[in-house]
Design an enzyme around this catalytic site. Structure first.
Site, PDB file in Angstrom:
ATOM      1  N   TYR A  63       0.868  -1.246   0.041  1.00 56.95           N
ATOM      2  CA  TYR A  63       0.022   0.118   0.048  1.00 56.95           C
ATOM      3  C   TYR A  63       0.819   1.160  -0.293  1.00 56.95           C
ATOM      4  CZ  TYR A  63      -3.593  -3.222   1.700  1.00 56.95           C
ATOM      5  OH  TYR A  63      -4.699  -4.268   1.474  1.00 56.95           O
ATOM      6  N   SER A 209     -12.728  -5.913   1.018  1.00 55.41           N
ATOM      7  CA  SER A 209     -13.705  -5.530  -0.053  1.00 55.41           C
ATOM      8  C   SER A 209     -15.196  -5.889   0.546  1.00 55.41           C
ATOM      9  CB  SER A 209     -13.494  -5.818  -1.511  1.00 55.41           C
ATOM     10  OG  SER A 209     -14.098  -5.153  -2.417  1.00 55.41           O
ATOM     11  N   PRO A 210     -15.599  -5.560   1.579  1.00 56.25           N
ATOM     12  CA  PRO A 210     -16.823  -6.413   2.035  1.00 56.25           C
ATOM     13  C   PRO A 210     -18.071  -5.363   1.700  1.00 56.25           C
ATOM     14  CG  PRO A 210     -15.840  -4.991   3.688  1.00 56.25           C
ATOM     15  CD  PRO A 210     -14.737  -4.998   2.718  1.00 56.25           C
TER      16      PRO A 210
END
Length: 321
Positions: A63, A209-210
């Site tokens: 990231y 990515s819920p």
């Protein structure tokens, strides 16, 4: 929020954590998915998460090449959090590296997160120039050296997860987690053996990515033109096209109905279902780019779906198994 054990470790985490991908400062192939967030905004997001009961944060080397780790550590420090006050998870980027890179890069990870220790170190992807055994041994070496507390993986199939679990067990180290894409619009882990293996082995599934990149909020169904202004490649994904939006519309309408019944948002219903449908096995790491997003995240555990509501959501999302 009631805390849960992270796998078969003694670490306790809230069912909702904060995913920190968006703190990448727009850097690199992975970080370019998000616009740059100023330090005060990052601090507001972390503060709102902490105030709402979240006690853990998930970041990664990939990231922004450590930028997310540094931004998280800086925000925690400004908010007066001391080492041990929170649980920090990060990830080693495996491709195109050998297992030796795990030990060689741990100093950079610890420096980026300084002064916070690494409670969970994860292998970010299954693709590396190394065997599972070699990666397991390198991670176990770090546990024995006291440089990390626990070991996890990400995006590992059931077969590969079992292999890592067995390899770590030979060193007396548990595999505590597998971070997987999982939402009401992506339920593949229920049909490919990953979830079943996790339950069998006592491994926590960390759902990333819920909200299916915002689709489950319903905002793109209400106004399909919104996606055109978003940074990153998701605007090109089939699920965001007119046909994809129509396919998911019944699910979105049910989420909205549940939300109205509980006085919450559709996103909160989607997060609540993920974090509760399988008992304590699944924890969830939504992201946030604004304080109000973080406040919405923490509110996801403030109500209880009825059995009928849970069943209805499960039925309407079966097309994503």
């Amino acid at each position: 929020m009631n805390l849960r054990r992270l796998g078969r470790s003694d670490i306790e985490i809230s069912p909702i954590g904060l995913g920190c991908w968006q703190f990448s400062e727009g850097s690199g192939l992975v970080g370019a998915f998000w616009e740059t967030l100023p330090a005060p905004i990052v601090e507001e997001i972390v503060d709102a998460s902490l105030r709402g009961g979240i006690n853990w944060f998930d970041t990664a080397e990939a990231y922004g090449d450590g930028r997310s780790e540094r931004a998280l550590a800086a925000a925690l420090a400004r908010l007066g959090k001391k080492p041990g006050d929170v649980v920090v998870a990060t990830k080693w980027q495996p491709f195109p590296r050998t297992a030796a890179s795990i030990g060689a890069t741990i100093g950079a990870r610890l420096a980026a997160l300084n002064p916070y220790p690494i409670d969970l170190h994860q292998i970010h992807q299954p693709f590396a120039l190394a065997t599972v055994e070699a990666q397991a041994n390198a991670m176990a070496d770090l546990v024995e050296a006291g440089k990390i507390k626990t070991v996890g993986v990400s995006n590992f199939s059931a077969r590969r997860m079992r292999a890592m679990h067995a390899a770590l067990a030979r060193r007396g180290v548990p595999l505590v987690s597998n971070q997987m894409r999982y939402s009401l619009m992506d339920r593949k882990i229920e049909s490919n053996g990953v979830l079943a293996a996790a339950k069998e082995l006592g491994i926590t599934i960390i759902a990333y990515s819920p909200l299916a990149q915002g689709l489950l909020s319903g905002k793109f169904h209400e106004d399909p033109s919104l996606i055109k202004s978003r940074v990153g490649p998701r605007k090109y994904l089939p699920a965001f096209r007119a046909s994809g939006l129509e396919k998911s519309r019944p699910l979105i309408e049910e989420l909205r109905a549940c939300a109205q019944a509980h006085g919450v948002t559709s996103s909160q219903v989607a997060l609540n279902w993920l974090a509760t449908f399988h008992g304590d096995t699944v924890v969830v790491i939504p992201g946030a780019t604004k304080r109000r997003h973080a406040e919405e995240n923490v509110g996801a555990m403030g109500f209880t779906l009825t059995p009928e509501q849970s069943r209805r959501l499960e039925e309407l999302s079966r097309g994503y198994l």
